[in-house]
Write an enzyme that holds these catalytic residues in place. Structure first.
Site, PDB file in Angstrom:
ATOM      1  N   LYS A 197      17.298  69.020  44.710  1.00  0.00           N
ATOM      2  CA  LYS A 197      15.813  69.270  44.421  1.00  0.00           C
ATOM      3  C   LYS A 197      15.386  70.259  43.543  1.00  0.00           C
ATOM      4  O   LYS A 197      16.258  70.756  42.846  1.00  0.00           O
ATOM      5  CB  LYS A 197      15.263  69.702  46.059  1.00  0.00           C
ATOM      6  CG  LYS A 197      16.068  71.189  46.440  1.00  0.00           C
ATOM      7  CD  LYS A 197      15.576  71.815  47.880  1.00  0.00           C
ATOM      8  CE  LYS A 197      16.216  70.836  48.955  1.00  0.00           C
ATOM      9  NZ  LYS A 197      15.236  70.391  49.971  1.00  0.00           N
ATOM     10  N   ARG A 198      14.147  70.278  43.052  1.00  0.00           N
ATOM     11  CA  ARG A 198      13.634  71.259  42.231  1.00  0.00           C
ATOM     12  C   ARG A 198      13.988  72.717  42.520  1.00  0.00           C
ATOM     13  O   ARG A 198      14.337  72.936  43.662  1.00  0.00           O
ATOM     14  CB  ARG A 198      12.264  71.242  42.057  1.00  0.00           C
ATOM     15  CG  ARG A 198      11.320  70.155  41.413  1.00  0.00           C
ATOM     16  CD  ARG A 198      11.910  70.160  39.864  1.00  0.00           C
ATOM     17  NE  ARG A 198      11.237  70.942  39.004  1.00  0.00           N
ATOM     18  CZ  ARG A 198      10.396  70.723  38.325  1.00  0.00           C
ATOM     19  NH1 ARG A 198       9.953  69.709  37.946  1.00  0.00           N
ATOM     20  NH2 ARG A 198       9.951  71.833  37.633  1.00  0.00           N
ATOM     21  N   LYS A 250      12.899  77.702  47.907  1.00  0.00           N
ATOM     22  CA  LYS A 250      13.811  76.475  48.621  1.00  0.00           C
ATOM     23  C   LYS A 250      15.147  77.345  48.518  1.00  0.00           C
ATOM     24  O   LYS A 250      16.010  76.485  49.250  1.00  0.00           O
ATOM     25  CB  LYS A 250      13.854  75.416  47.468  1.00  0.00           C
ATOM     26  CG  LYS A 250      12.643  74.541  47.253  1.00  0.00           C
ATOM     27  CD  LYS A 250      12.830  73.442  46.368  1.00  0.00           C
ATOM     28  CE  LYS A 250      11.283  72.841  46.129  1.00  0.00           C
ATOM     29  NZ  LYS A 250      10.921  71.900  46.993  1.00  0.00           N
ATOM     30  N   LYS A 286      15.742  61.348  53.621  1.00  0.00           N
ATOM     31  CA  LYS A 286      16.537  60.182  53.066  1.00  0.00           C
ATOM     32  C   LYS A 286      17.917  60.636  53.184  1.00  0.00           C
ATOM     33  O   LYS A 286      18.753  59.771  53.529  1.00  0.00           O
ATOM     34  CB  LYS A 286      16.205  60.537  51.414  1.00  0.00           C
ATOM     35  CG  LYS A 286      14.814  60.053  51.016  1.00  0.00           C
ATOM     36  CD  LYS A 286      14.677  60.629  49.578  1.00  0.00           C
ATOM     37  CE  LYS A 286      13.071  60.588  49.270  1.00  0.00           C
ATOM     38  NZ  LYS A 286      12.795  61.035  47.896  1.00  0.00           N
ATOM     39  N   HIS A 329      -0.353  69.768  49.445  1.00  0.00           N
ATOM     40  CA  HIS A 329       1.131  69.586  49.333  1.00  0.00           C
ATOM     41  C   HIS A 329       1.788  71.066  49.257  1.00  0.00           C
ATOM     42  O   HIS A 329       2.900  70.955  49.177  1.00  0.00           O
ATOM     43  CB  HIS A 329       1.649  69.019  48.229  1.00  0.00           C
ATOM     44  CG  HIS A 329       0.988  67.200  48.482  1.00  0.00           C
ATOM     45  ND1 HIS A 329       1.913  66.509  48.841  1.00  0.00           N
ATOM     46  CD2 HIS A 329       0.039  66.597  47.951  1.00  0.00           C
ATOM     47  CE1 HIS A 329       1.288  65.058  48.759  1.00  0.00           C
ATOM     48  NE2 HIS A 329       0.048  65.242  48.476  1.00  0.00           N
ATOM     49  N   THR A 334      11.157  65.629  51.675  1.00  0.00           N
ATOM     50  CA  THR A 334      11.190  64.193  51.933  1.00  0.00           C
ATOM     51  C   THR A 334      12.739  63.888  51.694  1.00  0.00           C
ATOM     52  O   THR A 334      13.312  62.906  52.179  1.00  0.00           O
ATOM     53  CB  THR A 334      10.143  63.420  51.016  1.00  0.00           C
ATOM     54  OG1 THR A 334      10.254  63.755  49.753  1.00  0.00           O
ATOM     55  CG2 THR A 334       8.798  63.253  51.473  1.00  0.00           C
TER      56      THR A 334
HETATM   57  C1  26W Z   1      -0.644  72.631  39.367  1.00  0.00           C
HETATM   58  C2  26W Z   1       0.921  72.927  39.439  1.00  0.00           C
HETATM   59  C3  26W Z   1       1.342  72.087  40.515  1.00  0.00           C
HETATM   60  C4  26W Z   1       1.897  71.031  40.317  1.00  0.00           C
HETATM   61  C5  26W Z   1       2.507  70.158  41.536  1.00  0.00           C
HETATM   62  C6  26W Z   1       1.110  72.686  41.711  1.00  0.00           C
HETATM   63  C7  26W Z   1       1.771  71.930  42.813  1.00  0.00           C
HETATM   64  C8  26W Z   1       2.231  70.865  42.731  1.00  0.00           C
HETATM   65  C9  26W Z   1       2.881  69.984  43.913  1.00  0.00           C
HETATM   66  C10 26W Z   1       1.717  69.925  45.048  1.00  0.00           C
HETATM   67  C11 26W Z   1       4.132  70.389  44.319  1.00  0.00           C
HETATM   68  C12 26W Z   1       4.746  69.687  45.300  1.00  0.00           C
HETATM   69  O1  26W Z   1       5.323  68.456  44.563  1.00  0.00           O
HETATM   70  N1  26W Z   1       4.596  69.802  46.535  1.00  0.00           N
HETATM   71  C13 26W Z   1       5.597  68.966  47.416  1.00  0.00           C
HETATM   72  O2  26W Z   1       4.809  67.912  47.900  1.00  0.00           O
HETATM   73  C14 26W Z   1       5.924  67.012  48.741  1.00  0.00           C
HETATM   74  C15 26W Z   1       5.161  65.811  49.218  1.00  0.00           C
HETATM   75  O3  26W Z   1       4.063  66.155  50.205  1.00  0.00           O
HETATM   76  C16 26W Z   1       6.580  67.760  50.009  1.00  0.00           C
HETATM   77  O4  26W Z   1       7.227  67.093  50.634  1.00  0.00           O
HETATM   78  C17 26W Z   1       6.899  69.157  49.451  1.00  0.00           C
HETATM   79  O5  26W Z   1       7.230  69.859  50.697  1.00  0.00           O
HETATM   80  C18 26W Z   1       6.176  69.951  48.642  1.00  0.00           C
HETATM   81  O6  26W Z   1       6.856  71.017  47.816  1.00  0.00           O
END
Ligand code: 26W
Length: 812
Positions: free
Chosen positions: A547-548, A553, A659, A356, A655
């Site tokens: 968004k975050r 971003k 929406k 992701h 995503t």
């Molecule tokens: C280890 C810390 C950590 C925690 C969460 C690293 C990375 C994450 C996630 C992978 C971050 C995340 O939410 N990524 C998002 O995933 C979505 C679903 O696929 C995508 O639509 C977003 O672009 C992506 O930033």
């Protein structure tokens, strides 16, 4: 199971008030009523859940276990009612009981068991699996504290705990009968079995207890109910028997408490690894629980495990659950005597891994020393997996040391690390990214050696969102218009929306469409007036970025444009052709200094702009606090313009972009993530794309041509914006507050803000011009809705089911 009528539902609510909750109906609070309505709804779901289980059992169905650290479910009541087809019945029942239904819906706390995109995607997937009548289950952690609540004080983010389970929830059912033991720590010794074979034995471990809590997930039409199984960590009375035996009662109880901390809180950082022991234990804890659960269920039905891989698939939602690979190997070899070869074949064929993110700071690594301390046997198994894999690589590429180093699970160095992505790739038969462009970058930039070695394993699964929550539920008026116009099939087959194409220029349809959009904007304006005390003009263009908060971003790019627009009005006497409202919402990781400072900047800009009589009625800026799923549901239907402006190559998919389009907003965005495919679907004339492409950025990186100072010196408008940030104009009471932002942009901008600013300003001007012509704009907005078929998570799930999981629809 037939639908209840209103009277039957009223009776059920009364029963639950009296006998499940022990309150007299006349004295019930709104929360009591919410609980009673929830429990009445839950009973209907449980009946269907039993039937669903029976159906799967009869068909010997293969099941999917979606392993995810996060499930960002949000509220469930309205969604469950819609999916069961009893929304109106329930509304009537509640009103008959003398309570306001909309108020009742607002009582429900969000289940905020996730950070952002990755967690919300998991929740959309569960809705689609149930709607498609597919045997798919979520496995995760029952965090006692979800993502922190965000307050804004003096423009600054302040975090507060989200103790969401402090009030009862009707949606979780504790299953102590399925509790399991999870060992931790200890050491491995070599013993021999009766035949004299060497047996590595994990001893002296401590033990956690995993107690499942099931959240029933009902699909649209209510035919199928699956569940999301969330584990709470408890201590076992045997946690450390020695301590109890040695008489140190208090210490023993303290240790009980510390083991219950494992499921206490969701880590609030996305996109940066934390490296904490507690997080590692969380990751292991829930996958170990899931593996035990799957094996328990399988053995009950089939007695042995030989056909396990034919009946179960695991999907790893990013690398967070990658220890499942080592846990499966340990269980199959150490506990069930499978040969390494057979166990490995089974493991690889069961596991799939979804990536992701490409951001290097988000790629998980765990120190070998920490893993050895917490999971000594798993570390041995990881070494063995690595050893056998590297031998294969060495055979194919003799004496290519660099390649071996890059592909090794172990990163050598003073503090050796285990690379979780390498483990996930080696142990999975399928590796996918979440949008076409992202999946290409996984192959070419992130892990090219692995792509070369296992080209057949790599594939793309473009994300999607559930139209039930994000259109039917969030935008009931638009949903009704769609159903009146093209029938209700779109709810479970979103491609049907294409039937709207023919009415995109129909002025009667456009009028209805625009009236609904205006009503949604008016509703949001009312909420903002109540909460922030700023009055908005519902006829202004609502330009929204929610968004975050993250530098990639580029909320800051948006803020720079607002500053530019504000200064051009107050200093150059420019008039906007149309009034504009900018709305932001989003949380920053508590330790992310720059993201928090950007929130502060946006709030201070809002404060100054909203109080400046020179821009009154023309420009407003709003930062809504405490962004969450239930707030997104209120904001998205009110958007005219959706901001998707990440630096090209950095947003895996996004995503939110889907929406917004689904709800008739146009996108302003870069060629990044799913924006690329949204453009393909809606047509280039119905989306505002600007800025550098991935290729442009790669080139600039190679030859080092991005120099912020050049933009600053050559473009007076950019200079004016940057100087305003650097000055005290937006921080009159905290001199120098935003200097770190100026410095980050001018001296070390990894996100190419200034390289894209001019194009962004131009494109924003075009948007404002286009918005002035109502039929022109309405047509584009309607075509966005009409062409969103691809972005239903139903489509995504069908692709995974067919190509990765091998699961099927199990209809009645
Ligand atoms: C280890 C810390 C950590 C925690 C969460 C690293 C990375 C994450 C996630 C992978 C971050 C995340 O939410 N990524 C998002 O995933 C979505 C679903 O696929 C995508 O639509 C977003 O672009 C992506 O930033």
């Amino acid at each position: 199971m037939s639908k209840p009528d209103t009277q039957a539902f009223i009776d059920a609510i009364r029963q639950h008030l009296s006998y499940s909750l022990g309150v007299q109906p006349a004295q019930a609070s709104l929360h009591d009523l919410f609980m009673a309505v929830g429990l009445a709804t839950r009973n209907l779901m449980l009946d269907k859940l039993f039937l669903t289980e029976q159906r799967y059992a009869e068909q010997n169905a293969k099941r999917l276990c979606y392993l995810s650290m996060e499930f960002l479910v949000g509220r469930s009541l309205a969604n469950n009612l819609y999916n069961l087809g009893i929304y109106d019945i329930c509304r009537q029942a509640v009103q008959t009981l003398g309570m306001d239904f909309d108020e009742l819906l607002e009582v429900e706390l969000d289940a905020a068991l996730g950070n952002g995109g990755l967690g919300r995607l998991a929740a959309c997937f569960l809705d689609s699996l149930a709607t498609l009548d597919m045997p798919g289950y979520g496995y995760g952690i029952n965090y006692e504290y979800g993502l922190f609540k965000q307050d804004i004080i003096d423009g600054k983010q302040v975090e507060k705990p989200d103790h969401w389970l402090i009030r009862d929830t009707p949606w979780l059912i504790e299953r102590r009968d399925y509790a399991c033991f999870i060992p931790l720590y200890g050491r491995v010794v070599q013993t021999r079995d009766r035949a004299g074979k060497m047996l590595p034995t994990w001893i002296d471990w401590k033990v956690l207890v995993g107690v499942p809590h099931d959240m029933p997930i009902v699909g649209y039409n209510g035919n199928t109910v699956n569940y999301l199984r969330l584990y709470s960590a408890m201590s076992s009375d045997e946690f450390d028997m020695n301590l109890f035996n040695s008489g140190d009662y208090i210490k023993a109880v303290e240790q009980k408490i510390s083991s219950e901390n494992i499921s206490k809180v969701l880590y609030p950082s996305d996109q940066v690894r934390v490296g904490k022991e507690l997080r590692l234990i969380q990751e292991y804890f829930f996958v170990a629980c899931a593996v035990r659960d799957v094996i328990r269920i399988h053995r009950e039905k089939y007695q042995d495990l030989n056909n396990l891989a034919d009946k179960v698939a695991f999907q790893l939602n990013d690398t967070h659950p990658a220890l499942a690979i080592a846990e499966l190997m340990r269980t199959l070899t150490d506990e069930y005597d499978f040969s390494w070869k057979k166990a490995w074949e089974m493991t690889v064929s069961m596991c799939g891994y979804t990536n992701h993110t490409l951001l290097p700071e988000a790629l998980e690594k765990w120190s070998v020393a920490l893993l050895e301390h917490v999971l000594p046997r798993h570390l041995q198994i990881i070494y063995e997996i690595n050893h056998r894999f590297l031998q294969q690589v060495a055979n194919q590429y003799p004496s290519d040391i660099g390649r071996l180093q890059r592909m090794s699970i172990i990163e050598e160095g003073d503090d050796k690390q285990v690379r979780m992505a390498n483990l996930a790739i080696i142990g999975s038969h399928s590796i996918n990214g979440v949008a076409a462009i992202h999946s290409e970058l996984v192959k070419t930039n992130l892990v090219p050696d692995f792509y070369e070695f296992f080209p057949e394993r790599f594939n793309n699964k473009t994300n999607g969102v559930t139209p039930r929550r994000w259109l039917l539920n969030a935008n009931p008026q638009l949903a009704s218009l769609l159903t009146e116009t093209i029938g209700e099939q779109w709810i479970t087959d979103l491609s049907q929306l294409s039937a709207l194409e023919v009415v995109s220029e129909d002025s009667a349809f456009q009028d209805c469409f625009l009236r609904i959009k205006r009503a949604n904007k008016q509703r949001l304006a009312t909420l903002i007036a109540e909460e922030i005390r700023v009055i908005l003009n519902p006829d202004a263009l609502f330009d929204i970025q929610i968004k975050r908060l993250h530098e990639y971003k580029r909320q800051l790019l948006n803020a720079m444009h607002i500053i530019h627009q504000y200064l051009s009005i107050v200093e150059d006497g420019v008039m906007l052709p149309h009034p504009k409202v900018y709305i932001f919402a989003g949380k920053a990781a508590p330790g992310y200094f720059m993201a928090k400072l950007i929130i502060n900047l946006i709030n201070n800009i809002a404060d100054i702009v909203n109080h400046d009589p020179r821009v009154k009625g023309m420009l407003s800026v709003i930062f809504m606090r405490d962004y969450k799923v239930s707030l997104a549901e209120k904001i998205i239907p009110a958007a005219d313009l959706s901001e998707q402006i990440s630096t090209a190559g950095m947003e895996a998919s996004g995503t939110g972009n889907m929406k917004f389009s689904m709800n008739g907003a146009l996108t302003i965005g870069t060629l990044d993530g799913a924006n690329v495919e949204i453009r393909e679907e809606v047509g280039a004339e119905n989306i505002y794309i600007f800025g550098l492409t991935v290729a442009d950025i790669e080139k600039m990186q190679r030859i080092g041509t991005y120099k912020s100072w050049d933009y600053y010196h050559h473009n007076p408008l950019i200079r004016r914006v940057m100087d305003a940030i650097n000055s005290d104009r937006f921080c009159p009471r905290e001199s120098g507050l935003f200097k770190p932002i100026f410095d980050a942009i001018m001296f070390n901008d990894r996100y190419y803000h200034l390289a894209d600013l001019d194009a962004y300003i131009q494109t924003q001007a075009q948007v404002l011009t286009d918005f002035g012509s109502k039929p022109y704009w309405a047509k584009k907005a309607i075509l966005n809705v009409a062409r969103m078929g691809k972005f239903s998570s139903d489509r995504t799930i069908k692709e995974y089911a067919q190509a990765v999981w091998g699961i099927e629809t199990a209809k009645k």
